[in-house]
Design a protein around this motif. Structure first.
Motif, PDB file in Angstrom:
ATOM      1  N   ASP A   1      10.520  -1.332  -5.769  1.00 32.54           N
ATOM      2  CA  ASP A   1       9.185  -1.917  -5.606  1.00 32.54           C
ATOM      3  C   ASP A   1       8.183  -0.779  -5.441  1.00 32.54           C
ATOM      4  O   ASP A   1       8.000  -0.250  -4.343  1.00 32.54           O
ATOM      5  CB  ASP A   1       9.143  -2.840  -4.382  1.00 32.54           C
ATOM      6  CG  ASP A   1       7.788  -3.515  -4.198  1.00 32.54           C
ATOM      7  OD1 ASP A   1       6.881  -3.258  -5.013  1.00 32.54           O
ATOM      8  OD2 ASP A   1       7.640  -4.293  -3.241  1.00 32.54           O
TER       9      ASP A   1
ATOM     10  N   ASN B   1       5.062  -0.713  -5.347  1.00 30.22           N
ATOM     11  CA  ASN B   1       3.889  -0.980  -4.515  1.00 30.22           C
ATOM     12  C   ASN B   1       4.232  -1.296  -3.064  1.00 30.22           C
ATOM     13  O   ASN B   1       3.353  -1.678  -2.284  1.00 30.22           O
ATOM     14  CB  ASN B   1       3.079  -2.137  -5.103  1.00 30.22           C
ATOM     15  CG  ASN B   1       2.434  -1.771  -6.426  1.00 30.22           C
ATOM     16  OD1 ASN B   1       2.204  -0.598  -6.711  1.00 30.22           O
ATOM     17  ND2 ASN B   1       2.150  -2.764  -7.248  1.00 30.22           N
TER      18      ASN B   1
ATOM     19  N   GLU C   1       2.111  -0.710   0.555  1.00 30.32           N
ATOM     20  CA  GLU C   1       0.804  -0.371  -0.028  1.00 30.32           C
ATOM     21  C   GLU C   1       0.842   0.910  -0.862  1.00 30.32           C
ATOM     22  O   GLU C   1      -0.061   1.743  -0.812  1.00 30.32           O
ATOM     23  CB  GLU C   1      -0.256  -0.262   1.075  1.00 30.32           C
ATOM     24  CG  GLU C   1      -0.476  -1.570   1.820  1.00 30.32           C
ATOM     25  CD  GLU C   1      -1.582  -1.488   2.847  1.00 30.32           C
ATOM     26  OE1 GLU C   1      -2.588  -2.206   2.693  1.00 30.32           O
ATOM     27  OE2 GLU C   1      -1.430  -0.702   3.803  1.00 30.32           O
ATOM     28  N   GLY C   2       1.917   1.043  -1.630  1.00 27.27           N
ATOM     29  CA  GLY C   2       2.010   2.174  -2.550  1.00 27.27           C
ATOM     30  C   GLY C   2       2.339   3.499  -1.898  1.00 27.27           C
ATOM     31  O   GLY C   2       2.050   4.562  -2.470  1.00 27.27           O
TER      32      GLY C   2
ATOM     33  N   TYR D   1       4.034   6.301  -3.966  1.00 23.41           N
ATOM     34  CA  TYR D   1       3.162   7.097  -4.832  1.00 23.41           C
ATOM     35  C   TYR D   1       2.530   8.247  -4.044  1.00 23.41           C
ATOM     36  O   TYR D   1       2.488   9.394  -4.504  1.00 23.41           O
ATOM     37  CB  TYR D   1       2.041   6.223  -5.411  1.00 23.41           C
ATOM     38  CG  TYR D   1       2.465   5.234  -6.463  1.00 23.41           C
ATOM     39  CD1 TYR D   1       2.984   5.662  -7.683  1.00 23.41           C
ATOM     40  CD2 TYR D   1       2.315   3.867  -6.257  1.00 23.41           C
ATOM     41  CE1 TYR D   1       3.356   4.750  -8.664  1.00 23.41           C
ATOM     42  CE2 TYR D   1       2.680   2.951  -7.226  1.00 23.41           C
ATOM     43  CZ  TYR D   1       3.200   3.393  -8.429  1.00 23.41           C
ATOM     44  OH  TYR D   1       3.564   2.485  -9.393  1.00 23.41           O
TER      45      TYR D   1
ATOM     46  N   GLN E   1      -2.743   7.006  -8.623  1.00 19.23           N
ATOM     47  CA  GLN E   1      -2.143   5.669  -8.658  1.00 19.23           C
ATOM     48  C   GLN E   1      -2.072   5.083  -7.248  1.00 19.23           C
ATOM     49  O   GLN E   1      -2.304   3.886  -7.050  1.00 19.23           O
ATOM     50  CB  GLN E   1      -0.748   5.723  -9.275  1.00 19.23           C
ATOM     51  CG  GLN E   1      -0.062   4.369  -9.404  1.00 19.23           C
ATOM     52  CD  GLN E   1      -0.822   3.392 -10.281  1.00 19.23           C
ATOM     53  OE1 GLN E   1      -1.458   3.793 -11.257  1.00 19.23           O
ATOM     54  NE2 GLN E   1      -0.769   2.113  -9.937  1.00 19.23           N
ATOM     55  N   ALA E   2      -1.762   5.924  -6.274  1.00 16.21           N
ATOM     56  CA  ALA E   2      -1.731   5.466  -4.880  1.00 16.21           C
ATOM     57  C   ALA E   2      -3.092   4.926  -4.462  1.00 16.21           C
ATOM     58  O   ALA E   2      -3.187   3.909  -3.753  1.00 16.21           O
ATOM     59  CB  ALA E   2      -1.314   6.615  -3.963  1.00 16.21           C
TER      60      ALA E   2
ATOM     61  N   LYS F   1      -5.282   3.568  -6.429  1.00 19.20           N
ATOM     62  CA  LYS F   1      -5.499   2.284  -7.097  1.00 19.20           C
ATOM     63  C   LYS F   1      -4.836   1.150  -6.317  1.00 19.20           C
ATOM     64  O   LYS F   1      -5.373   0.048  -6.227  1.00 19.20           O
ATOM     65  CB  LYS F   1      -4.950   2.332  -8.526  1.00 19.20           C
ATOM     66  CG  LYS F   1      -5.748   3.218  -9.465  1.00 19.20           C
ATOM     67  CD  LYS F   1      -5.113   3.259 -10.847  1.00 19.20           C
ATOM     68  CE  LYS F   1      -5.873   4.204 -11.776  1.00 19.20           C
ATOM     69  NZ  LYS F   1      -5.217   4.294 -13.110  1.00 19.20           N
ATOM     70  N   VAL F   2      -3.666   1.439  -5.764  1.00 20.70           N
ATOM     71  CA  VAL F   2      -2.936   0.419  -5.001  1.00 20.70           C
ATOM     72  C   VAL F   2      -3.603   0.174  -3.650  1.00 20.70           C
ATOM     73  O   VAL F   2      -3.724  -0.967  -3.199  1.00 20.70           O
ATOM     74  CB  VAL F   2      -1.466   0.846  -4.803  1.00 20.70           C
ATOM     75  CG1 VAL F   2      -0.718  -0.178  -3.942  1.00 20.70           C
ATOM     76  CG2 VAL F   2      -0.763   0.998  -6.151  1.00 20.70           C
ATOM     77  N   ASN F   3      -4.035   1.250  -3.001  1.00 23.58           N
ATOM     78  CA  ASN F   3      -4.591   1.140  -1.645  1.00 23.58           C
ATOM     79  C   ASN F   3      -5.837   2.022  -1.528  1.00 23.58           C
ATOM     80  O   ASN F   3      -5.809   3.074  -0.895  1.00 23.58           O
ATOM     81  CB  ASN F   3      -3.523   1.560  -0.625  1.00 23.58           C
ATOM     82  CG  ASN F   3      -3.964   1.359   0.809  1.00 23.58           C
ATOM     83  OD1 ASN F   3      -4.929   0.645   1.086  1.00 23.58           O
ATOM     84  ND2 ASN F   3      -3.265   1.991   1.742  1.00 23.58           N
TER      85      ASN F   3
END
Length: 214
Positions: A109, A111, A114-115, A118, A147-148, A150-152
């Protein structure tokens, strides 16, 4: 023990799964608290000893919950933190172990938490030396850290570690804006010590940037 096992056999599969998830979540919380104590309240030999115990706890958690992304992420964080504390070529062993845990967590997983995988893996890529000594790669670091975000996007850690990356690259003004954003991030439930320690690191980094820009 036998009684508990028999009761579990009588439970629906979804309920067993939910119970295991709750147990894994509790294990993650315990690792988080132990890490914060080791990372922010200890130094020198006591810190190394605390990390030795924490590494063992992380291994036990992985044995109990081998397919839980959160447990794997925190095992990776603990391994990488220990590498930073230990330093030298001997630290590379723990950095590689951290990378393995984080990559495995992302396969389960990406994500989760909260990522966090990443963020932690991206940080490893810019902290670890590049070839031939290690696997460091600034391009991969940037890809993972963005990318991290973008997730959080509002999280304290993704903003802090992206700022650290930018600072390492010499982009001090840009780094300063991300440090400020990290400083304004909402507090994380149940993690007051980690938040206080991180905010102190952010303030120190901002002071360092101001000195470099003046």
């Amino acid at each position: 023990m036998f009684k508990r096992y028999c009761l579990m056999l009588m439970m629906p599969a979804w309920l067993i799964s939910q119970a295991c998830w709750a147990d894994a979540e509790a294990e993650v919380h315990k690792l988080q608290q132990q890490w914060a104590q080791a990372n922010y309240t200890l130094q020198g030999k006591p810190q190394l000893e605390a990390y030795d115990a924490l590494l063992l706890s992380a291994e036990q958690a992985k044995s109990a919950y081998p397919d839980d992304a959160g447990v794997l992420i925190w095992s990776g964080i603990i391994q990488s933190s220990y590498a930073g504390v230990k330093g030298g070529l001997g630290a590379l062993k723990y950095a590689k172990a951290s990378k393995k845990d984080l990559e495995q967590a992302m396969e389960i997983d990406a994500n989760a938490l909260e990522g966090s995988a990443y963020t932690s893996l991206g940080t490893l890529y810019f902290k670890v030396p590049g070839w031939p000594l290690g696997f460091g790669d600034d391009d991969k670091a940037k890809q993972l850290l963005t990318q991290a975000l973008k997730v959080n996007p509002q999280g304290i850690d993704p903003n802090y570690f992206y700022a650290e990356y930018l600072k390492e690259e010499g982009h001090y003004k840009a780094a300063g804006s991300y440090y400020q954003k990290a400083l304004q991030a909402p507090s994380r439930p149940g993690r007051p010590l980690a938040d206080a320690g991180r905010r102190k690191e952010i303030q120190n980094a901002l002071n360092d940037i101001r000195n470099k820009l003046n």
